[in-house]
Design a protein around this motif. Structure first.
Motif, PDB file in Angstrom:
ATOM      1  N   ALA A  58     -15.576  20.487 118.130  1.00 21.30           N
ATOM      2  CA  ALA A  58     -14.939  18.820 117.864  1.00 21.30           C
ATOM      3  C   ALA A  58     -15.981  18.181 117.021  1.00 21.30           C
ATOM      4  CB  ALA A  58     -14.572  18.276 119.207  1.00 21.30           C
ATOM      5  N   CYS A  59     -17.169  18.439 117.009  1.00 19.54           N
ATOM      6  CA  CYS A  59     -18.231  17.639 116.091  1.00 19.54           C
ATOM      7  C   CYS A  59     -17.814  18.276 114.874  1.00 19.54           C
ATOM      8  CB  CYS A  59     -19.642  17.993 116.608  1.00 19.54           C
ATOM      9  SG  CYS A  59     -19.947  17.041 117.998  1.00 19.54           S
ATOM     10  N   MET A  60     -17.325  19.323 114.465  1.00 19.61           N
ATOM     11  CA  MET A  60     -16.846  19.574 113.011  1.00 19.61           C
ATOM     12  C   MET A  60     -16.321  18.412 112.467  1.00 19.61           C
ATOM     13  SD  MET A  60     -14.522  22.938 111.639  1.00 19.61           S
ATOM     14  CE  MET A  60     -15.850  24.215 112.381  1.00 19.61           C
ATOM     15  N   PHE A  61     -15.400  18.125 113.211  1.00 14.68           N
ATOM     16  CA  PHE A  61     -14.310  17.032 112.628  1.00 14.68           C
ATOM     17  C   PHE A  61     -14.970  15.513 112.954  1.00 14.68           C
ATOM     18  CE2 PHE A  61     -11.889  20.484 113.830  1.00 14.68           C
ATOM     19  CZ  PHE A  61     -11.433  21.175 112.414  1.00 14.68           C
ATOM     20  N   TYR A  62     -16.073  15.216 113.357  1.00 18.17           N
ATOM     21  CA  TYR A  62     -16.699  14.115 113.717  1.00 18.17           C
ATOM     22  C   TYR A  62     -16.955  13.417 112.242  1.00 18.17           C
ATOM     23  CZ  TYR A  62     -19.533  10.203 115.289  1.00 18.17           C
ATOM     24  OH  TYR A  62     -20.080   9.109 115.678  1.00 18.17           O
TER      25      TYR A  62
ATOM     26  N   GLN B 138       0.415  11.530 111.972  1.00 14.99           N
ATOM     27  CA  GLN B 138       0.988  10.840 113.357  1.00 14.99           C
ATOM     28  C   GLN B 138       2.478  11.420 113.472  1.00 14.99           C
ATOM     29  OE1 GLN B 138      -0.241   6.903 114.387  1.00 14.99           O
ATOM     30  NE2 GLN B 138       2.104   6.627 114.541  1.00 14.99           N
ATOM     31  N   ASN B 139       2.813  11.664 114.502  1.00 14.69           N
ATOM     32  CA  ASN B 139       4.420  12.177 115.084  1.00 14.69           C
ATOM     33  C   ASN B 139       4.820  13.371 114.137  1.00 14.69           C
ATOM     34  OD1 ASN B 139       4.490   8.781 114.993  1.00 14.69           O
ATOM     35  ND2 ASN B 139       4.688  10.095 117.013  1.00 14.69           N
ATOM     36  N   HIS B 140       3.831  14.211 113.561  1.00 12.88           N
ATOM     37  CA  HIS B 140       4.032  15.324 112.451  1.00 12.88           C
ATOM     38  C   HIS B 140       3.203  16.322 112.952  1.00 12.88           C
ATOM     39  CE1 HIS B 140       4.775  16.008 107.806  1.00 12.88           C
ATOM     40  NE2 HIS B 140       4.800  17.108 108.598  1.00 12.88           N
ATOM     41  N   GLY B 141       2.047  16.389 112.446  1.00 15.07           N
ATOM     42  CA  GLY B 141       1.284  17.758 112.743  1.00 15.07           C
ATOM     43  C   GLY B 141       0.056  17.526 112.270  1.00 15.07           C
ATOM     44  N   LEU B 142      -0.598  18.717 111.511  1.00 15.24           N
ATOM     45  CA  LEU B 142      -2.081  18.655 111.363  1.00 15.24           C
ATOM     46  C   LEU B 142      -1.970  19.124 110.119  1.00 15.24           C
ATOM     47  CD1 LEU B 142      -3.681  20.516 114.598  1.00 15.24           C
ATOM     48  CD2 LEU B 142      -3.428  17.895 113.892  1.00 15.24           C
ATOM     49  N   LEU B 143      -3.086  18.717 109.192  1.00  8.35           N
ATOM     50  CA  LEU B 143      -3.452  19.088 107.776  1.00  8.35           C
ATOM     51  C   LEU B 143      -4.843  19.239 107.552  1.00  8.35           C
ATOM     52  CD1 LEU B 143      -1.507  18.399 104.673  1.00  8.35           C
ATOM     53  CD2 LEU B 143      -4.106  18.162 104.526  1.00  8.35           C
ATOM     54  N   THR B 144      -5.261  20.430 106.971  1.00 10.20           N
ATOM     55  CA  THR B 144      -6.748  20.820 106.550  1.00 10.20           C
ATOM     56  C   THR B 144      -6.915  21.186 105.280  1.00 10.20           C
ATOM     57  OG1 THR B 144      -6.725  22.991 107.695  1.00 10.20           O
ATOM     58  CG2 THR B 144      -7.385  21.169 108.988  1.00 10.20           C
TER      59      THR B 144
ATOM     60  N   ALA C 125     -10.255  26.464 104.620  1.00 17.78           N
ATOM     61  CA  ALA C 125      -9.071  25.654 105.090  1.00 17.78           C
ATOM     62  C   ALA C 125      -8.167  26.208 106.126  1.00 17.78           C
ATOM     63  CB  ALA C 125      -8.112  25.468 103.872  1.00 17.78           C
ATOM     64  N   THR C 126      -7.978  27.361 106.307  1.00 15.68           N
ATOM     65  CA  THR C 126      -7.340  28.110 107.310  1.00 15.68           C
ATOM     66  C   THR C 126      -8.105  28.045 108.755  1.00 15.68           C
ATOM     67  OG1 THR C 126      -6.197  29.645 105.745  1.00 15.68           O
ATOM     68  CG2 THR C 126      -6.371  30.177 107.947  1.00 15.68           C
ATOM     69  N   ALA C 127      -9.464  28.486 108.478  1.00 17.38           N
ATOM     70  CA  ALA C 127     -10.369  28.460 109.751  1.00 17.38           C
ATOM     71  C   ALA C 127     -10.331  27.292 110.253  1.00 17.38           C
ATOM     72  CB  ALA C 127     -11.736  29.027 109.372  1.00 17.38           C
ATOM     73  N   ASN C 128     -10.520  26.240 109.349  1.00 19.81           N
ATOM     74  CA  ASN C 128     -10.612  24.671 109.944  1.00 19.81           C
ATOM     75  C   ASN C 128      -9.220  24.208 110.567  1.00 19.81           C
ATOM     76  OD1 ASN C 128     -13.093  24.268 108.376  1.00 19.81           O
ATOM     77  ND2 ASN C 128     -12.167  23.211 106.840  1.00 19.81           N
ATOM     78  N   PHE C 129      -8.192  24.636 110.039  1.00 13.60           N
ATOM     79  CA  PHE C 129      -6.991  24.443 110.662  1.00 13.60           C
ATOM     80  C   PHE C 129      -6.845  25.019 112.261  1.00 13.60           C
ATOM     81  CE2 PHE C 129      -2.670  24.354 111.977  1.00 13.60           C
ATOM     82  CZ  PHE C 129      -2.094  23.515 111.649  1.00 13.60           C
ATOM     83  N   VAL C 130      -7.108  26.375 112.354  1.00 12.78           N
ATOM     84  CA  VAL C 130      -7.227  27.005 113.590  1.00 12.78           C
ATOM     85  C   VAL C 130      -8.130  26.205 114.439  1.00 12.78           C
ATOM     86  CG1 VAL C 130      -7.952  28.856 114.903  1.00 12.78           C
ATOM     87  CG2 VAL C 130      -6.728  29.238 112.682  1.00 12.78           C
ATOM     88  N   MET C 131      -9.456  25.760 114.104  1.00 11.29           N
ATOM     89  CA  MET C 131     -10.362  25.072 115.040  1.00 11.29           C
ATOM     90  C   MET C 131      -9.753  23.713 115.317  1.00 11.29           C
ATOM     91  SD  MET C 131     -13.075  25.151 116.431  1.00 11.29           S
ATOM     92  CE  MET C 131     -14.194  26.407 115.679  1.00 11.29           C
ATOM     93  N   LEU C 132      -8.995  22.918 114.309  1.00 10.68           N
ATOM     94  CA  LEU C 132      -8.553  21.643 114.484  1.00 10.68           C
ATOM     95  C   LEU C 132      -7.473  21.678 115.604  1.00 10.68           C
ATOM     96  CD1 LEU C 132      -8.518  18.547 113.856  1.00 10.68           C
ATOM     97  CD2 LEU C 132      -6.719  19.281 112.005  1.00 10.68           C
ATOM     98  N   ASP C 133      -6.520  22.725 115.599  1.00 16.27           N
ATOM     99  CA  ASP C 133      -5.547  22.889 116.585  1.00 16.27           C
ATOM    100  C   ASP C 133      -6.192  23.212 117.823  1.00 16.27           C
ATOM    101  OD1 ASP C 133      -2.462  23.341 116.989  1.00 16.27           O
ATOM    102  OD2 ASP C 133      -3.543  25.123 117.941  1.00 16.27           O
ATOM    103  N   SER C 134      -6.955  23.921 118.293  1.00 20.08           N
ATOM    104  CA  SER C 134      -7.721  24.271 119.397  1.00 20.08           C
ATOM    105  C   SER C 134      -8.521  23.088 119.957  1.00 20.08           C
ATOM    106  CB  SER C 134      -8.944  25.488 119.156  1.00 20.08           C
ATOM    107  OG  SER C 134      -9.396  25.925 120.065  1.00 20.08           O
ATOM    108  N   CYS C 135      -9.018  22.317 118.893  1.00 20.35           N
ATOM    109  CA  CYS C 135      -9.630  21.175 119.332  1.00 20.35           C
ATOM    110  C   CYS C 135      -8.774  20.127 120.039  1.00 20.35           C
ATOM    111  CB  CYS C 135     -10.777  20.394 118.215  1.00 20.35           C
ATOM    112  SG  CYS C 135     -12.105  21.358 117.856  1.00 20.35           S
ATOM    113  N   CYS C 136      -7.516  19.903 119.311  1.00 24.65           N
ATOM    114  CA  CYS C 136      -6.451  19.047 119.876  1.00 24.65           C
ATOM    115  C   CYS C 136      -6.167  19.530 121.087  1.00 24.65           C
ATOM    116  CB  CYS C 136      -5.372  19.154 118.918  1.00 24.65           C
ATOM    117  SG  CYS C 136      -5.447  18.158 117.462  1.00 24.65           S
ATOM    118  N   HIS C 137      -5.963  20.755 121.397  1.00 26.77           N
ATOM    119  CA  HIS C 137      -5.639  21.287 122.707  1.00 26.77           C
ATOM    120  C   HIS C 137      -6.641  21.167 123.855  1.00 26.77           C
ATOM    121  CE1 HIS C 137      -4.592  25.337 125.085  1.00 26.77           C
ATOM    122  NE2 HIS C 137      -4.363  24.178 125.665  1.00 26.77           N
ATOM    123  N   SER C 138      -8.069  21.232 123.290  1.00 31.10           N
ATOM    124  CA  SER C 138      -8.927  21.195 124.363  1.00 31.10           C
ATOM    125  C   SER C 138      -9.046  19.557 124.830  1.00 31.10           C
ATOM    126  CB  SER C 138     -10.286  21.346 123.630  1.00 31.10           C
ATOM    127  OG  SER C 138     -10.360  22.772 123.389  1.00 31.10           O
TER     128      SER C 138
END
Length: 275
Positions: free
Chosen positions: A158-162, A197-203, A211-224
């Motif tokens: 999650a610190c990747m997005f701090y 907000q109320n939509h989804g994620l973008l990286t 960009a793709t790896a960032n998206f996979v990680m961002l979605d995983s961090c949201c889940h966590s």
């Protein structure tokens, strides 16, 4: 003092080398160099096609929603995007469509999603440092976006997005106008991600790999974080450590590297995306 991108990349490689074992004897994987722009273009189109296979693998597909774009290396005022209504698991490099910032299709035989143009064209226009943009409506991304808040530094990942992502808190329905794309680009700022907000994620990233790896990680961090918040009180990583961690795992070289194992899996499963 400013440095060139090659110098910056070399600094990043040296930092990573200090944190690895065996790189003195065995070469560390690095982004490729190309003999021509045509060679680079074909390679990057294949990586973009592979990125859609990765999205399919993680089930980041919802009907007609979701798109990844890649700035063309020969004509930087245009970008490649997925064709409308073709499942991510079926996309090949030859299926991709190239469009300019005015919405004119320059190459390809398919229509494209208007929201992909409205959002991505404005980000590519506003951020010359960004070569790829990834967006999808994922289960955990949608759920977390409804909170209207930033991710918290609750883990190394999650610190990747701090201090490296933002929230776009305006939802007006399906994005159809470039004016909203401009607002999303402004909300993104100089960051690697934005929660819509109320939509989804973008990286975003300097490469489609990143960009793709960032998206996979961002979605995983949201889940966590959703799981952790449901379980109890969050224990946060402090500012200094979170910043130091992001400087490493949010670097261009590491984010590019995060995609390489995913690419290997896609290549082994079905390499038709190379066509």
């Amino acid at each position: 003092m400013t440095i060139s991108y090659d110098e910056y990349e070399a600094q990043q490689a040296q930092q990573i080398k200090k944190m690895t074992i065996g790189t003195d004897k065995y070469p560390m994987p690095l982004p490729p160099k190309f003999d021509s722009k045509q060679q680079q273009q074909q390679f990057e189109k294949q990586r973009l096609a592979a990125a859609f296979r990765v999205f399919a693998h993680y089930r980041f597909d919802e009907g007609l929603a979701g798109h990844i774009t890649l700035r063309d290396c020969i004509d930087p005022d245009s970008f490649w995007v997925n064709p409308l209504a073709v499942h991510f698991s079926k996309i090949r490099a030859s299926d991709l469509v190239r469009v300019d910032h005015k919405g004119q299709i320059l190459e390809g035989k398919h229509p494209i999603n208007n929201a992909a143009f409205a959002i991505h064209s404005r980000i590519h226009h506003a951020r010359p440092d960004v070569n790829a943009v990834a967006h999808a409506h994922t289960t955990y991304g949608r759920a977390f976006s409804a909170l209207g808040e930033l991710l918290k530094p609750i883990s190394q990942d999650a610190c990747m997005f701090y201090d490296n992502h933002s929230v776009f808190d305006t939802f007006t329905g399906v994005v159809a106008e470039v004016s909203e794309g401009d607002m999303i680009a402004e909300a993104l700022q100089g960051h690697a991600a934005v929660i819509l907000q109320n939509h989804g994620l973008l990286t975003v990233g300097k490469s489609v790999d990143a960009a793709t790896a960032n998206f996979v990680m961002l979605d995983s961090c949201c889940h966590s974080q959703l799981l952790a918040q449901a379980a109890g009180e969050l224990k946060l990583i402090g500012h200094d450590i979170a910043t130091k961690t992001r400087q490493f795992n949010g670097s261009d070289l590491v984010t590019w590297g995060n995609f390489q194992p995913m690419y290997q899996v896609m290549l082994a499963q079905d390499n038709s995306f190379l066509d």
